[in-house]
Design a protein around this motif. Structure first.
Motif, PDB file in Angstrom:
ATOM      1  N   GLN A 174       0.849  -1.181   0.000  1.00 31.47           N
ATOM      2  CA  GLN A 174       0.000   0.000   0.000  1.00 31.47           C
ATOM      3  C   GLN A 174       0.888   1.235   0.000  1.00 31.47           C
ATOM      4  OE1 GLN A 174      -2.169   1.423   3.634  1.00 31.47           O
ATOM      5  NE2 GLN A 174      -3.990   1.006   2.396  1.00 31.47           N
ATOM      6  N   ILE A 175       0.518   2.215  -0.807  1.00 35.95           N
ATOM      7  CA  ILE A 175       1.248   3.481  -0.875  1.00 35.95           C
ATOM      8  C   ILE A 175       0.426   4.558  -0.188  1.00 35.95           C
ATOM      9  CG2 ILE A 175       2.140   5.269  -2.409  1.00 35.95           C
ATOM     10  CD1 ILE A 175       2.550   3.089  -4.519  1.00 35.95           C
ATOM     11  N   GLN A 176       1.067   5.276   0.716  1.00 37.46           N
ATOM     12  CA  GLN A 176       0.419   6.418   1.368  1.00 37.46           C
ATOM     13  C   GLN A 176       1.156   7.688   1.002  1.00 37.46           C
ATOM     14  OE1 GLN A 176      -1.152   7.103   5.677  1.00 37.46           O
ATOM     15  NE2 GLN A 176       1.022   7.580   5.731  1.00 37.46           N
ATOM     16  N   LEU A 177       0.392   8.674   0.559  1.00 42.73           N
ATOM     17  CA  LEU A 177       0.942   9.968   0.174  1.00 42.73           C
ATOM     18  C   LEU A 177       0.260  11.026   1.031  1.00 42.73           C
ATOM     19  CD1 LEU A 177       2.906  10.909  -2.164  1.00 42.73           C
ATOM     20  CD2 LEU A 177       0.840  11.523  -3.421  1.00 42.73           C
ATOM     21  N   ARG A 178       0.938  11.467   2.073  1.00 43.96           N
ATOM     22  CA  ARG A 178       0.412  12.516   2.956  1.00 43.96           C
ATOM     23  C   ARG A 178      -0.983  12.163   3.485  1.00 43.96           C
ATOM     24  NH1 ARG A 178       1.534  18.261   0.106  1.00 43.96           N
ATOM     25  NH2 ARG A 178      -0.632  17.861  -0.466  1.00 43.96           N
ATOM     26  N   GLY A 179      -1.210  10.888   3.808  1.00 43.65           N
ATOM     27  CA  GLY A 179      -2.470  10.473   4.406  1.00 43.65           C
ATOM     28  C   GLY A 179      -3.450   9.842   3.447  1.00 43.65           C
ATOM     29  N   SER A 180      -3.346  10.123   2.141  1.00 40.25           N
ATOM     30  CA  SER A 180      -4.176   9.467   1.134  1.00 40.25           C
ATOM     31  C   SER A 180      -3.445   8.230   0.630  1.00 40.25           C
ATOM     32  CB  SER A 180      -4.467  10.412  -0.032  1.00 40.25           C
ATOM     33  OG  SER A 180      -5.265  11.491   0.390  1.00 40.25           O
ATOM     34  N   LYS A 181      -4.212   7.187   0.257  1.00 42.95           N
ATOM     35  CA  LYS A 181      -3.586   5.900  -0.025  1.00 42.95           C
ATOM     36  C   LYS A 181      -4.124   5.269  -1.296  1.00 42.95           C
ATOM     37  CE  LYS A 181      -3.081   5.216   4.949  1.00 42.95           C
ATOM     38  NZ  LYS A 181      -3.314   4.366   6.127  1.00 42.95           N
ATOM     39  N   VAL A 182      -3.381   4.269  -1.762  1.00 40.13           N
ATOM     40  CA  VAL A 182      -3.835   3.409  -2.839  1.00 40.13           C
ATOM     41  C   VAL A 182      -3.203   2.041  -2.612  1.00 40.13           C
ATOM     42  CG1 VAL A 182      -1.961   3.959  -4.467  1.00 40.13           C
ATOM     43  CG2 VAL A 182      -4.203   3.247  -5.342  1.00 40.13           C
ATOM     44  N   GLY A 183      -3.958   0.979  -2.918  1.00 38.25           N
ATOM     45  CA  GLY A 183      -3.474  -0.375  -2.654  1.00 38.25           C
ATOM     46  C   GLY A 183      -4.054  -0.907  -1.356  1.00 38.25           C
ATOM     47  N   TRP A 184      -3.808  -2.177  -1.095  1.00 40.83           N
ATOM     48  CA  TRP A 184      -4.406  -2.871   0.045  1.00 40.83           C
ATOM     49  C   TRP A 184      -3.296  -3.449   0.902  1.00 40.83           C
ATOM     50  CZ3 TRP A 184      -7.796  -3.196   3.482  1.00 40.83           C
ATOM     51  CH2 TRP A 184      -8.241  -4.385   4.083  1.00 40.83           C
ATOM     52  N   SER A 185      -3.341  -3.156   2.206  1.00 43.77           N
ATOM     53  CA  SER A 185      -2.313  -3.639   3.122  1.00 43.77           C
ATOM     54  C   SER A 185      -2.828  -4.738   4.040  1.00 43.77           C
ATOM     55  CB  SER A 185      -1.804  -2.479   3.986  1.00 43.77           C
ATOM     56  OG  SER A 185      -2.813  -2.054   4.879  1.00 43.77           O
ATOM     57  N   SER A 186      -4.065  -5.212   3.805  1.00 41.03           N
ATOM     58  CA  SER A 186      -4.706  -6.253   4.622  1.00 41.03           C
ATOM     59  C   SER A 186      -5.145  -5.752   5.986  1.00 41.03           C
ATOM     60  CB  SER A 186      -3.792  -7.483   4.788  1.00 41.03           C
ATOM     61  OG  SER A 186      -3.506  -8.062   3.537  1.00 41.03           O
TER      62      SER A 186
END
Length: 765
Positions: free
Chosen positions: A87-99
């Protein structure tokens, strides 16, 4: 990449002519950002260069490479592996799944491949996976726009930012390279890039590769996970240049398979009665008792996953006059996932002495995406104005079948499931925009913009309600139309410094769960709203090639404040069809720093940091409303420090790199309360070392190979033991055992990778 001819160094440079000539023509047609372009922009931006990607090694993932940028955090189970998902987090917004649950804005970043969107428009689960880009050698750089950005670069999921992976582009002169890498956990990487050069206005490039790895999760004395994962990718682009423009055709395909069982989360501390095998008398299962990287056994829990994509696209740019240019990007994307997970903990035959109540859940689902899109716009340059106008239309069909079954009782096989879902979502997204960058006087610009967006969604339940159908929602349809105003300001009082600020309002369509997907009860669409992001940026940029002692120097410092309202957050429990929704408003705010210096040819240093204070203004779950709660998995501090030294040893260019990455502590999410916990995942620091040697090959030895590039990387140099992910369980995996232990509220974690070595060899022709 180094351009040795541009520097005054030792006499050894004279004998490095071959190395120099090889690099001079690379990347000229690439659209990646540069430090100067970032300085001239009124947006908050960053670029991850080819050198930054190499510093993390030839097997780094698409997400791992991005971690070198400011304000970026990645979470996942694969260590430094190009085959795993993160999962990628950019300043609190994310994309992808980290379970893990608990993301305020899980799909708030648009991911682009060569400017073409890779995101599924509607899926909350599996909207984009980082191993869809497994071969990072194919990329010349990664562009990052923080916040929604200007209308001309904004997409349907850009409320938190936009990430563009820029592949290598066709160039004027032919060149080729083939590389191989091998390292810890049987990490393997093969890649090739063939560039045809230009012939009669035509040029092309084709590249691809293979990646494979096994797990660093060690297992225990009673069983272990080998977890061989494999990825393939291929990319090809053909360009025709005309006197007044260009036309290109391209294809990208990837196939990623985790063939064998992938480990589950590990109890942080022992839980009475919870053992490695599920039987009484077996060792207690936890990091303290069965080893930091010790896991259970594959027969009681495993997951297999396949992710595939094919993108066909065409780009055209035609100068209609000396002042106006027409651009059109047309694409088709096919995506497919296969997800197979078995939870068999404590469900072995009661006659065998198991201590657990049967609680098996097996899920198998295989969604498919078909997406068609067209993006066209015009550039119109006037003496004091740069006008852009245009828009895009995207149509997508998303079909998601699901079978859930238990090994005990009814619904015990995939052919006779206990739970079924079959739903199809049709989305049509439209966008029209107009923006004007006005230059009233030298050094000052103002960019007002307006976009009109339309999000139309049709949800179809493909099974009759009732019976074993896991979905209780009927067919539904909803359209949202909103205006997105924005404005940007930039003032350059001196040639080496600029002040900037921007404001943008953008909207995002709710994801599939809101329309009825994975819901066991009917949904009320009348109260649903699109997510609104109101973003403010203010900052200072410095850029100079003539700073005393520092020579090349850059500094980007900015404050951001992004308010998200009308969020509908999906929370997954025992399986994907056992989910609930929370409503929230959130504020993401902080300060970001990005600085670099190159005092001479030999040295390059950089530091970037992000200090965030992200909170829910309001969070409602289960009828309870919370205020000013912290957001889970949002570190208050992220810090990168890098130092590179390069020099010629004879005619060989040697580069030493050191990269230190610190991630601050972050709150766990509690699945038992459906809310953030006061308990935290500890902060951690990981250092990485890289050595690269570019060796020119004399013609007397080879008339084909011009340069040999040798690389050696040590990731997690000091072998730090740290947990990269974790959550507080609802008790679904381990249940309540005969000792009377309810495993709810226990902390389960995923360990980060130990020290890893990888060596690479690339031949460049």
């Amino acid at each position: 990449m180094p351009h040795a001819h541009a520097q005054t160094v030792s006499a050894g440079q004279v004998s490095a002519t071959t190395t120099t000539k090889y690099y001079t023509h690379l990347g000229k047609s690439s659209v990646k950002l540069t430090k100067k372009k970032i300085f001239k922009s009124a947006q908050s931006q960053a670029v991850v260069s080819r050198q930054d990607i190499q510093a993390l090694g030839p097997s780094t993932s698409a997400a791992g490479a991005l971690s070198a940028a400011p304000g970026v955090q990645i979470r996942g189970y694969g260590g430094n592996s190009d085959t795993a998902r993160y999962q990628i987090q950019l300043r609190g917004s994310k994309v992808g799944w980290s379970s893990t649950n608990g993301d305020a804005e899980r799909n708030g970043l648009t991911v682009l491949f060569d400017g073409i969107p890779m995101n599924n428009t509607i899926s909350h689960n599996g909207q984009w996976d980082s191993n869809e880009i497994p071969i990072t050698q194919l990329f010349s750089g990664i562009n990052v726009i923080y916040g929604p950005g200007n209308p001309d670069t904004r997409w349907f999921d850009s409320v938190g930012g936009t990430i563009n992976y820029v592949p290598v582009q066709p160039t004027k002169h032919a060149h080729y390279q083939v590389g191989v890498a091998y390292g810890s956990q049987q990490t393997e990487n093969l890649h090739f890039i063939f560039d045809t050069g230009e012939y009669d206005g035509w040029s092309g490039v084709i590249g691809g590769g293979y990646a494979g790895a096994k797990s660093y999760w060690g297992g225990t004395s009673v069983g272990h996970y080998s977890w061989p994962a494999q990825s393939h990718a291929i990319y090809a682009k053909l360009v025709k240049d005309f006197s007044n423009g260009s036309l290109s055709f391209a294809v990208y395909n990837d196939n990623n398979v985790e063939y064998a069982p992938r480990p589950n989360f590990i109890p942080l501390t022992p839980i009475p009665g919870v053992t490695v095998t599920g039987y009484s008398g077996s060792p207690l299962f936890s990091q303290q008792t069965t080893g930091f990287y010790g896991t259970g056994t594959p027969d009681i829990w495993f997951k297999q996953l396949q992710v595939r994509d094919t993108i066909l696209y065409s780009k055209m740019s035609i100068a209609l006059s000396k002042d106006m240019t027409f651009h059109n990007n047309l694409w088709y994307r096919w995506g497919h996932r296969v997800h197979y997970r078995v939870t068999n903990y404590g469900t072995n035959s009661p006659l065998s002495g198991t201590a657990y109540v049967p609680n098996a859940n097996t899920e198998y689902y295989f969604p498919t995406t078909n997406q068609y899109g067209d993006n066209l716009y015009f550039d119109y340059h006037l003496p004091y104005n740069d006008i852009k106008f245009g828009g895009y239309v995207i149509y997508e069909r998303y079909f998601s079948p699901y079978d859930g079954y238990n090994y005990l009782g009814n619904g015990s096989t995939q052919q006779n499931p206990a739970q079924i879902q079959r739903f199809t979502l049709y989305t049509t997204y439209a966008n029209a925009f107009l923006q004007d960058t006005i230059h009233p006087f030298k050094g000052f610009s103002i960019t007002p913009g307006i976009a009109e967006v339309s999000y139309h969604t049709d949800f179809h339940n493909d099974l009759p309600l009732g019976g074993t159908n896991a979905i209780g929602a009927g067919d539904a349809s909803r359209t949202f139309v909103r205006a997105e105003p924005s404005i940007g300001l930039r003032y350059e009082p001196v040639p080496w410094a600029a002040l900037y600020g921007s404001m943008a309002i953008s909207y995002q369509n709710p994801t599939d769960n809101v329309f009825g997907a994975n819901q066991q009860n009917p949904v009320n669409l009348s109260i649903v709203k699109p997510i609104q992001a109101r973003d403010y940026e203010i900052g200072l940029k410095l850029f100079s090639n003539h700073v005393p002692y520092l020579h090349h120097a850059t500094l980007n410092l900015n404050y951001f404040n992004d308010t998200l309202t009308d969020e509908a957050i999906s929370i997954y429990h025992a399986n994907i069809v056992s989910s609930s929704l929370a409503a929230a408003n959130a504020r993401l705010q902080g300060v970001q720093l990005d600085a670099s210096v190159e005092p001479n040819f030999h040295w390059r240093g950089f530091v970037n940091a992000s200090f965030d204070n992200n909170k829910y203004l309001q969070y409602e779950t289960g009828g309870i409303v919370y205020h000013n709660e912290p957001i889970a998995y949002n570190p208050s501090m992220l810090l990168n420090f890098g130092l590179n030294y390069r020099t010629f040893v004879g005619s060989t260019l040697v580069t030493l790199g050191f990269l230190d990455q610190y991630t601050g502590s972050q709150h766990y999410f509690n699945n038992n309360t459906n809310n953030v916990s006061s308990r935290k995942l500890s902060g951690f620091n990981v250092a990485n070392l890289s050595i690269t040697a570019n060796i020119p090959v004399p013609k007397s030895l080879s008339r084909g190979i011009k340069v040999l590039e040798l690389s050696f990387n040590i990731n997690n140099l000091f072998d730090t033991k740290y947990n990269v992910n974790g959550y507080i369980t609802q008790g679904g995996y381990f249940g309540t055992n005969t000792l009377g232990t309810n495993t709810a509220n226990a902390i389960l974690v995923q360990p980060g990778a130990p020290r890893q070595f990888i060596a690479g060899l690339t031949a460049k022709f």
